[in-house]
Design an enzyme around this catalytic site. Structure first.
Site, PDB file in Angstrom:
ATOM      1  N   HIS A 198       0.849  -1.104  -0.070  1.00  0.00           N
ATOM      2  CA  HIS A 198      -0.006  -0.065  -0.032  1.00  0.00           C
ATOM      3  C   HIS A 198       0.976   1.228  -0.217  1.00  0.00           C
ATOM      4  O   HIS A 198       0.430   2.132  -0.641  1.00  0.00           O
ATOM      5  CB  HIS A 198      -0.869   0.156   1.370  1.00  0.00           C
ATOM      6  CG  HIS A 198      -1.914  -1.117   1.105  1.00  0.00           C
ATOM      7  ND1 HIS A 198      -1.670  -2.397   1.188  1.00  0.00           N
ATOM      8  CD2 HIS A 198      -3.275  -0.922   1.100  1.00  0.00           C
ATOM      9  CE1 HIS A 198      -2.916  -3.080   1.152  1.00  0.00           C
ATOM     10  NE2 HIS A 198      -4.120  -2.379   0.995  1.00  0.00           N
ATOM     11  N   HIS A 240       2.111  -4.142   9.233  1.00  0.00           N
ATOM     12  CA  HIS A 240       3.315  -3.771   8.764  1.00  0.00           C
ATOM     13  C   HIS A 240       4.298  -3.178   9.878  1.00  0.00           C
ATOM     14  O   HIS A 240       3.842  -2.290  10.683  1.00  0.00           O
ATOM     15  CB  HIS A 240       3.370  -2.890   7.401  1.00  0.00           C
ATOM     16  CG  HIS A 240       2.857  -3.433   6.095  1.00  0.00           C
ATOM     17  ND1 HIS A 240       3.179  -4.559   5.396  1.00  0.00           N
ATOM     18  CD2 HIS A 240       1.589  -3.303   5.604  1.00  0.00           C
ATOM     19  CE1 HIS A 240       2.631  -4.832   4.429  1.00  0.00           C
ATOM     20  NE2 HIS A 240       1.453  -4.184   4.469  1.00  0.00           N
TER      21      HIS A 240
END
Length: 284
Positions: A198, A240
């Site tokens: 992303h 993440h």
């Protein structure tokens, strides 16, 4: 005294090898101390014990010598280099800070009430909406300049998806909370943590739009802020690490630079569009 005991003692006395002066012929030579020797003769029990120790197999002695010697690899692990210590320390800090920042990882987390909004923000950086939106805009575009920009944007999106998927498959790093990917993540091949897909996609798209679209200053600021927030949303959601998002930002800039280097001309874009329309025309 029984007769058989007297006979055995007589036999032992008659045996010449049992005399003290001949004991050294059957026993190994050892250094004697005052506690070990009495009257110039060895104790039979002590001599027997020393004799049994002396007759140990050579293989056991070799194994003992090898066990004492540490291999070089073990010595390197016991004395790690400064580089190894620094890398392990930075990795520990990265994991610790990423877990602390995952305040929306679950609905019962400290910021679990805004988890839906953070998920919506992260969804704006997903690959599937951007690929589908680019195809829809390309189908509705009528200008050559617009089609050229959209075709190159599609090339950049495909390059981003394939590169990130390949690196993630190679590294196979789990997230700080080790959450299972969603169905859309499986479609976009975004199943691991490093690098953050992303973040890479948001930076690449933001840089691409800033370079090829004429936007007002407030919109340009909002576009940069959007790319940064998309990357941070993945950390807040616990998907993440900090280093994953940082490497994702750098990879997004790299993808943009590669697309600019191999920029497709308008004629090439028209040839690709014509090929695509001929391939899909029988289905409509």
């Amino acid at each position: 005294m029984p007769a058989h005991q007297s006979r055995s003692r007589t036999r032992d006395r008659n045996n010449v090898l049992n005399r003290p002066e001949f004991m050294s012929l059957n026993q190994p030579l050892r250094t004697n101390t005052g506690a070990e020797v009495r009257g110039g003769a060895r104790r039979p029990g002590y001599l027997k014990h020393q004799h049994s120790q002396h007759q140990q197999p050579d293989s056991e002695q070799d194994d003992r010598r090898e066990s004492v010697k540490l291999p070089e690899e073990d010595c390197m692990q016991l004395n790690p280099s400064f580089k190894g210590i620094a890398m392990n320390s930075l990795l520990a800090i990265d994991i610790s800070m990423s877990k602390r920042l995952g305040v929306c990882a679950y609905s019962y987390s400290s910021w679990g009430s805004v988890r839906a909004m953070v998920n919506l923000l992260a969804f704006t950086g997903h690959g599937i909406p951007w690929i589908c939106g680019t195809l829809l805009c390309l189908a509705r575009s009528n200008t050559l300049a617009g089609q050229e920009v959209l075709v190159n944007l599609m090339l950049a999106l495909l390059l981003d998806v394939m590169t990130v998927a390949g690196v993630q498959k190679l590294v196979k790093r789990k997230g700080p909370w080790e959450m299972s990917p969603s169905f859309l993540d499986y479609l976009a091949m975004d199943m691991y943590s490093f690098p953050a897909a992303h973040a890479s996609r948001a930076v690449m798209v933001a840089k691409f739009l800033l370079s090829h679209l004429v936007l007002a200053v407030p919109l340009r600021i909002l576009l940069v802020l959007w790319a940064f927030l998309v990357g941070m949303s993945r950390i807040v959601l616990g998907r993440h690490h900090l280093t994953d998002v940082g490497c994702g930002f750098a990879l997004g800039f790299l993808h943009y630079s590669l697309v600019e280097m191999v920029w497709l001309s308008s004629s090439t874009c028209q040839a690709l569009i014509s090929f695509g329309s001929l391939s899909w025309s029988p289905l409509f």
